[in-house]
Design a protein around this motif. Sequence first.
Motif, PDB file in Angstrom:
ATOM      1  N   SER A  66      -3.818  15.447  27.104  1.00  0.00           N
ATOM      2  CA  SER A  66      -4.152  15.715  25.708  1.00  0.00           C
ATOM      3  C   SER A  66      -4.343  17.192  25.468  1.00  0.00           C
ATOM      4  O   SER A  66      -4.803  17.935  26.332  1.00  0.00           O
ATOM      5  CB  SER A  66      -5.414  14.946  25.296  1.00  0.00           C
ATOM      6  OG  SER A  66      -6.446  15.204  26.204  1.00  0.00           O
ATOM      7  N   GLY A  95      -5.210  19.612  21.808  1.00  0.00           N
ATOM      8  CA  GLY A  95      -5.360  19.635  20.348  1.00  0.00           C
ATOM      9  C   GLY A  95      -5.504  18.244  19.781  1.00  0.00           C
ATOM     10  O   GLY A  95      -6.318  17.463  20.254  1.00  0.00           O
ATOM     11  N   LYS A  96      -4.633  17.934  18.809  1.00  0.00           N
ATOM     12  CA  LYS A  96      -4.766  16.645  18.129  1.00  0.00           C
ATOM     13  C   LYS A  96      -3.896  15.569  18.758  1.00  0.00           C
ATOM     14  O   LYS A  96      -3.858  14.444  18.277  1.00  0.00           O
ATOM     15  CB  LYS A  96      -4.349  16.818  16.661  1.00  0.00           C
ATOM     16  CG  LYS A  96      -5.243  17.744  15.884  1.00  0.00           C
ATOM     17  CD  LYS A  96      -4.585  18.105  14.572  1.00  0.00           C
ATOM     18  CE  LYS A  96      -5.208  19.358  14.013  1.00  0.00           C
ATOM     19  NZ  LYS A  96      -4.346  20.011  13.032  1.00  0.00           N
ATOM     20  N   ARG A 105      -3.927  12.480  16.226  1.00  0.00           N
ATOM     21  CA  ARG A 105      -5.092  12.259  15.378  1.00  0.00           C
ATOM     22  C   ARG A 105      -4.982  13.153  14.145  1.00  0.00           C
ATOM     23  O   ARG A 105      -4.862  14.374  14.273  1.00  0.00           O
ATOM     24  CB  ARG A 105      -6.373  12.576  16.138  1.00  0.00           C
ATOM     25  CG  ARG A 105      -6.619  11.592  17.255  1.00  0.00           C
ATOM     26  CD  ARG A 105      -7.976  11.755  17.863  1.00  0.00           C
ATOM     27  NE  ARG A 105      -8.068  12.938  18.684  1.00  0.00           N
ATOM     28  CZ  ARG A 105      -9.187  13.334  19.276  1.00  0.00           C
ATOM     29  NH1 ARG A 105     -10.293  12.645  19.111  1.00  0.00           N
ATOM     30  NH2 ARG A 105      -9.223  14.410  20.022  1.00  0.00           N
ATOM     31  N   PRO A 106      -5.014  12.557  12.962  1.00  0.00           N
ATOM     32  CA  PRO A 106      -4.926  13.398  11.760  1.00  0.00           C
ATOM     33  C   PRO A 106      -6.159  14.279  11.630  1.00  0.00           C
ATOM     34  O   PRO A 106      -7.262  13.871  12.000  1.00  0.00           O
ATOM     35  CB  PRO A 106      -4.845  12.380  10.615  1.00  0.00           C
ATOM     36  CG  PRO A 106      -5.408  11.126  11.171  1.00  0.00           C
ATOM     37  CD  PRO A 106      -5.174  11.144  12.646  1.00  0.00           C
ATOM     38  N   ALA A 107      -5.946  15.484  11.143  1.00  0.00           N
ATOM     39  CA  ALA A 107      -7.075  16.413  11.012  1.00  0.00           C
ATOM     40  C   ALA A 107      -7.924  16.085   9.797  1.00  0.00           C
ATOM     41  O   ALA A 107      -9.116  16.375   9.771  1.00  0.00           O
ATOM     42  CB  ALA A 107      -6.556  17.831  10.918  1.00  0.00           C
ATOM     43  N   ALA A 108      -7.290  15.475   8.779  1.00  0.00           N
ATOM     44  CA  ALA A 108      -8.041  15.242   7.535  1.00  0.00           C
ATOM     45  C   ALA A 108      -7.737  13.879   6.953  1.00  0.00           C
ATOM     46  O   ALA A 108      -6.672  13.302   7.180  1.00  0.00           O
ATOM     47  CB  ALA A 108      -7.687  16.321   6.528  1.00  0.00           C
ATOM     48  N   LYS A 109      -8.715  13.356   6.248  1.00  0.00           N
ATOM     49  CA  LYS A 109      -8.538  12.111   5.496  1.00  0.00           C
ATOM     50  C   LYS A 109      -9.211  12.301   4.144  1.00  0.00           C
ATOM     51  O   LYS A 109      -9.988  13.244   3.970  1.00  0.00           O
ATOM     52  CB  LYS A 109      -9.163  10.940   6.258  1.00  0.00           C
ATOM     53  CG  LYS A 109     -10.669  11.059   6.440  1.00  0.00           C
ATOM     54  CD  LYS A 109     -11.233   9.953   7.303  1.00  0.00           C
ATOM     55  CE  LYS A 109     -12.715  10.218   7.559  1.00  0.00           C
ATOM     56  NZ  LYS A 109     -13.302   9.374   8.565  1.00  0.00           N
ATOM     57  N   LEU A 110      -8.918  11.376   3.229  1.00  0.00           N
ATOM     58  CA  LEU A 110      -9.527  11.528   1.897  1.00  0.00           C
ATOM     59  C   LEU A 110     -10.981  11.075   1.902  1.00  0.00           C
ATOM     60  O   LEU A 110     -11.372  10.276   2.708  1.00  0.00           O
ATOM     61  CB  LEU A 110      -8.742  10.742   0.871  1.00  0.00           C
ATOM     62  CG  LEU A 110      -7.445  11.418   0.426  1.00  0.00           C
ATOM     63  CD1 LEU A 110      -6.666  10.493  -0.473  1.00  0.00           C
ATOM     64  CD2 LEU A 110      -7.724  12.738  -0.292  1.00  0.00           C
ATOM     65  N   PHE A 121     -13.382  12.821  14.331  1.00  0.00           N
ATOM     66  CA  PHE A 121     -12.470  13.952  14.564  1.00  0.00           C
ATOM     67  C   PHE A 121     -11.663  14.232  13.298  1.00  0.00           C
ATOM     68  O   PHE A 121     -11.396  15.371  12.947  1.00  0.00           O
ATOM     69  CB  PHE A 121     -11.536  13.629  15.734  1.00  0.00           C
ATOM     70  CG  PHE A 121     -10.509  14.698  15.995  1.00  0.00           C
ATOM     71  CD1 PHE A 121     -10.807  15.767  16.825  1.00  0.00           C
ATOM     72  CD2 PHE A 121      -9.252  14.653  15.395  1.00  0.00           C
ATOM     73  CE1 PHE A 121      -9.873  16.769  17.062  1.00  0.00           C
ATOM     74  CE2 PHE A 121      -8.312  15.649  15.629  1.00  0.00           C
ATOM     75  CZ  PHE A 121      -8.616  16.699  16.465  1.00  0.00           C
ATOM     76  N   THR A 122     -11.257  13.127  12.624  1.00  0.00           N
ATOM     77  CA  THR A 122     -10.525  13.277  11.365  1.00  0.00           C
ATOM     78  C   THR A 122     -11.530  13.537  10.255  1.00  0.00           C
ATOM     79  O   THR A 122     -12.335  12.682   9.928  1.00  0.00           O
ATOM     80  CB  THR A 122      -9.712  11.995  11.072  1.00  0.00           C
ATOM     81  OG1 THR A 122      -8.913  11.717  12.217  1.00  0.00           O
ATOM     82  CG2 THR A 122      -8.826  12.166   9.863  1.00  0.00           C
ATOM     83  N   LYS A 123     -11.476  14.737   9.735  1.00  0.00           N
ATOM     84  CA  LYS A 123     -12.471  15.150   8.741  1.00  0.00           C
ATOM     85  C   LYS A 123     -12.130  14.591   7.361  1.00  0.00           C
ATOM     86  O   LYS A 123     -10.962  14.619   6.944  1.00  0.00           O
ATOM     87  CB  LYS A 123     -12.534  16.676   8.644  1.00  0.00           C
ATOM     88  CG  LYS A 123     -12.804  17.362   9.971  1.00  0.00           C
ATOM     89  CD  LYS A 123     -14.290  17.500  10.220  1.00  0.00           C
ATOM     90  CE  LYS A 123     -14.589  18.185  11.521  1.00  0.00           C
ATOM     91  NZ  LYS A 123     -14.590  17.314  12.693  1.00  0.00           N
ATOM     92  N   ILE A 182     -11.832  14.972   3.621  1.00  0.00           N
ATOM     93  CA  ILE A 182     -11.683  16.121   2.717  1.00  0.00           C
ATOM     94  C   ILE A 182     -12.803  16.129   1.682  1.00  0.00           C
ATOM     95  O   ILE A 182     -13.397  17.168   1.389  1.00  0.00           O
ATOM     96  CB  ILE A 182     -10.296  16.094   2.028  1.00  0.00           C
ATOM     97  CG1 ILE A 182      -9.199  16.281   3.084  1.00  0.00           C
ATOM     98  CG2 ILE A 182     -10.184  17.181   0.965  1.00  0.00           C
ATOM     99  CD1 ILE A 182      -7.800  15.978   2.605  1.00  0.00           C
ATOM    100  N   TYR A 210      -9.591  18.009  28.999  1.00  0.00           N
ATOM    101  CA  TYR A 210      -9.280  18.330  27.607  1.00  0.00           C
ATOM    102  C   TYR A 210     -10.022  19.606  27.178  1.00  0.00           C
ATOM    103  O   TYR A 210      -9.448  20.484  26.535  1.00  0.00           O
ATOM    104  CB  TYR A 210      -9.674  17.154  26.704  1.00  0.00           C
ATOM    105  CG  TYR A 210      -9.536  17.462  25.231  1.00  0.00           C
ATOM    106  CD1 TYR A 210      -8.282  17.530  24.637  1.00  0.00           C
ATOM    107  CD2 TYR A 210     -10.657  17.703  24.444  1.00  0.00           C
ATOM    108  CE1 TYR A 210      -8.148  17.831  23.294  1.00  0.00           C
ATOM    109  CE2 TYR A 210     -10.534  18.006  23.094  1.00  0.00           C
ATOM    110  CZ  TYR A 210      -9.280  18.062  22.523  1.00  0.00           C
ATOM    111  OH  TYR A 210      -9.152  18.366  21.198  1.00  0.00           O
TER     112      TYR A 210
END
Lengths: 217, 447
Positions: free
Chosen positions: A174, A176-177, A212-217, B101-103, B105, B161
Amino acid sequence: MPSSWAILIVGMEDYMKKNVMLIIIALTMVFIGACSSTPKVTRVDSDTQVDLSGYWNDTDVRIVCESLINDCLSSPRVAGFEQRTGELPVIIVGSFRNQSDEHIDTSIIQKRMETAILNSGKADFVASSDERLELRDERTEQQSWSSEETAKALANETGADFMLIGSVKTIIDSAGKTATRTYFVYAELIDIESNRKLWIGENSEIKKIIKRPAAKL
Amino acid sequence: MIDTVNNRKLFSFRSLVCAAAAFLLVSCASVSHYEKIDAAVLSGNYDRGLTLVKEAKGKGYRDKDAVVYYLDAGMISHFAGSYEKSSEYLQEAEKSIEAAFTKSISLEAATFLVNDTMREYPGEDYEDLYLNVFNALNYYHRENMEGAMVEVRRMDNKIRYLSTKYGTVLTKAQQDLLKKDSGIPYDKEAARVEFTNSALARYLGMLFYRAEGKRDDARIDRDQVRLAFANQPAMYDFPLPETLDEELSIPREKARLNVLGFSGRSPLKAEKVTRIPISGSNWIKISIPEFRERPSRVARTVVSLDSGENFELELIEKLGTVARETFKQRAAIIYVKTILRSLTKTTSSALLDEGASHADDPGAALLLGLLSLGTQVYAEASEQADLRMSRYFPDRAHVGGITVDPGVYTVTVTWYDSGNNLVQQTVYDGVEIKSNRLNLLEAVCMQ
């Protein structure tokens, strides 16, 4: 009241009057949405591939077991045993070790292999060591409590010719994402008397790239 | 002069109103639930502590604090000896860290408008790693070595990691020295300020691999313990445990007893508030987290066997220092963001104030004045430091071991303070120490 404030307030009143229905509908939708507390359940075919987290799942079990079972049943060495001895090979299930980095219930792989091989008619299985204890207890009980005609004899168990063992291993990389997870599943049939290996099956088809997505709504 | 006096009066009045309003608003996000939990944990009443943690779910622990909730519940369950429950909680904590991990918004945007507590607590690197350390112990205590090894492999993957995330952790010079099996010196090229390796996790890995008969893996982890010390001097400012090499040279007919001791409680984040007056009656509130120690009474730990042998445990990890150093690396970003956010909030209040003082119309002036006051109240109430972190990791980890004849022993672990006074003593009766397997005792003193 200054004229600018009056214009603003009158304007807002007009807007409210014109759009009152729209506002009521929007509020109702929000209210209904907030109140729906029952989970949504959708039934899908058991073959449907559903990957949620990237970890070991039912699809992996299916792919791995299909490949290992086909490999085992088509093995000329396994078929050759019956030709040589005139009897089906008798197998006992040994340990299927989880040597991966996640908590995997390896008994599912064991059981699926046992079921498929037994139902193929190409081998017989005897009870595993855990199952045996329960059966022995039952037989001992029968000596005291069952009728003479129906009580089963002691020390008449079938000895297994082979032990089925296996392991699941993982390699993770692994940065980063992104992570890759590769699963290596091994199964072996070992001659209990001679320790010779009759068959080894390997499946390393399961390789997943997880982003892994960095952002979600 | 009169203006200054009036300004001061106005400032005092606004301060009073803001303080009252802020008190009402802030009290909604109270951390008072920790007082009772802390008291229960400190007194060793872990069951009570766990009950209180569960009761605080949804109140003190909001949905956004899932990571903290599961870590706290998992650690307290571990100390209570509810190893299966502890595993469940710690695995949930791990899942929550992955999910965070997934922020979001919308929540991230809210942190620029309100404060940093608006976002999901994502967990720190050290929390993510230590949860596997304690989960490995959970599985070990349940005699599930396969499960413990899964946790060891997870630790290994996480450390790898971290090393790719922060860069090289082993220089060629160090690699060459490792081949000669000598000590690893400090090398500024490999030195990291980030948390990239844990001597505690590696030590535990070494013990478990040794128990599995994987001597190469055990040796690699032993070397990694040395590297953790050599390359992270800010976190390992104390000597390497002297008994480290003994762990991999146990005579075949002998058995090894290992003791893992945890003492104290890791430091906490506390709120530090600074108010800087700006134009007129407005001020900037800067509320930032800072670390506060929870001093431990423990100065040394002695393990004695009924056969007459005894040894002292050696320090292997200051978990509290790791937490503090990890925080230090992010502190600058937190400070800058806090100042910018606070400045934005107060500037709007100051502009409204300015508008009110220049408005000809008394109604508009009153309205703008009220809006200014409201904005300042909002700034005062909403500026809160993000104090979230797991609270029940121990402060220090100590290790030790002794090679003995296989047999059944009574083992006593005694914790002393700096004046050599007894702090706590735990007696383990009937400890079966066998050869060719891991005989690990875990002792905890939260004081």
